[in-house]
Design an enzyme around this catalytic site. Structure first.
Site, PDB file in Angstrom:
ATOM      1  CG  ASP A   1      -1.896  -1.129   1.247  1.00  0.00           C
ATOM      2  OD1 ASP A   1      -2.267  -1.606   0.158  1.00  0.00           O
ATOM      3  OD2 ASP A   1      -2.279  -1.555   2.352  1.00  0.00           O
ATOM      4  CE  LYS A   2      -0.073   8.598  -0.846  1.00  0.00           C
ATOM      5  NZ  LYS A   2      -1.119   9.620  -1.040  1.00  0.00           N
TER       6      LYS A   2
END
Length: 340
Positions: free
Chosen positions: A144-145
């Site tokens: 994830d970011k």
């Protein structure tokens, strides 16, 4: 890892018997024969639901599907000179330590500034390149970011097929460090079950009843350090589903610290004292994202067959968060010690 359909071919009624590799090469002009051979060898070509090899003889009206462990491509990538923390690199692959806040892949409004844009520049491309170009590095998996840590990138298609298959067969090793809310009862445990998209929020995932609504997921956790109101844990992935650790820890009542999407960006455990509330606000400022780091990564090298393992140190924000909790626990007022 999920598989996605990239190509579908329906054999004509009048087709004479022919090997599937020759049939696909003559009907897929934009795909190299080499790539087709690799896909057949790796088990990514199916007739109906059956995986077939290069010598399979196609018959009239059969449906051939080219299934790959990543979504179909088609985005134009802009090379950008963005610094990368490269832990390891050779002719076949590279391992990158991604910082929190960096989007991995272009899309959904993030078409530049991503890890893929940086990889494109690092690999020597000076002009825009189509994502499907076989010369470009290929992500084997994603994080994830706002999760930091290790990512594996294949530099050649042969390497990508081999590495992607390892992820698909769950023969890789991936361990994460996380700070979660609450004092986990047991020193170690396992969370398992089906995970699917939340119908009420398409950006969230949730535990679901069966395989018709999601995919099987298994996370093994182990307590590393306890702080009373939060716990520092190691999470080892047996499978690799989207948001797996975030969903699993939330499902057992221990969402990740400052994970806004899964309820961790509010005070879940602790006291009613204003000093404590201010302490938590300060913690959120120190680590302004979910406290999750992809710490270790292990896999078999696609060319040498050697088992490789990599480790990354905790990023500064998570290390500072842990230090702050240690100091808080050492100076905790007596009236707070049993207050949860």
């Amino acid at each position: 890892m999920e598989e996605f359909e990239h190509f579908r071919l329906v054999v004509d009624k009048g087709q004479t018997p022919v090997r599937i590799d020759k049939f696909m090469s003559s009907h897929m002009e934009d795909t190299s024969r080499h790539r087709i051979q690799l896909a057949l060898k790796a088990g990514y070509v199916r007739v109906g639901d059956k995986v077939v090899k290069a010598n399979y003889i196609v018959r009239p009206e059969e449906v051939i599907r080219f299934m790959m462990p990543y979504r179909p491509r088609g985005v134009e990538i802009v090379p950008q000179d963005i610094p990368l923390d490269i832990v390891y690199e050779d002719d076949d692959l590279l391992v990158v330590n991604k910082p929190a806040g960096m989007v991995v892949h272009p899309g959904h409004g993030n078409y530049d500034g991503t890890l893929v844009n940086a990889l494109c520049f690092h690999l020597g491309f000076k002009q825009n390149i189509d994502e499907g170009d076989e010369r470009m590095g290929m992500l084997v998996h994603r994080i994830d970011k706002d999760t930091s840590g290790l990512l594996l990138v294949a530099k050649r298609e042969e390497a990508h097929f081999s590495l992607a298959k390892q992820f698909f067969e769950h023969s890789t090793e991936r361990c994460y460090n996380a700070v979660v809310w609450g004092n986990i009862k047991d020193d170690e445990g396992t969370v398992e079950g089906y995970i699917g998209r939340d119908p009420n929020d398409r950006l969230r995932y949730k535990p679901v009843e069966d395989e018709s609504k999601g995919k099987w997921a298994v996370t093994h956790y182990r307590v590393l350090e306890r702080f009373g109101y939060v716990t520092f844990v190691e999470c080892r992935l047996e499978t690799g589903r989207t948001h797996q650790i975030r969903v699993h820890m939330s499902s057992i009542g221990h969402p990740l610290f400052n994970d806004e999407r899964y309820g961790g960006a509010e005070i879940r455990k602790g006291t009613i004292y204003s000093k404590y509330k201010q302490f938590i606000r300060n913690c959120f400022e120190i680590c302004p994202r979910q406290a999750l780091h992809a710490k270790t990564l292990g896999f078999t090298h696609p060319a040498s067959g050697k088992r490789m393992s990599f480790d990354s140190a905790l990023p500064q924000d998570m290390a500072a968060l842990l230090d702050k909790w240690r100091k808080y626990c050492n100076n905790m007022p007596a009236e707070e010690e049993d207050d949860e």
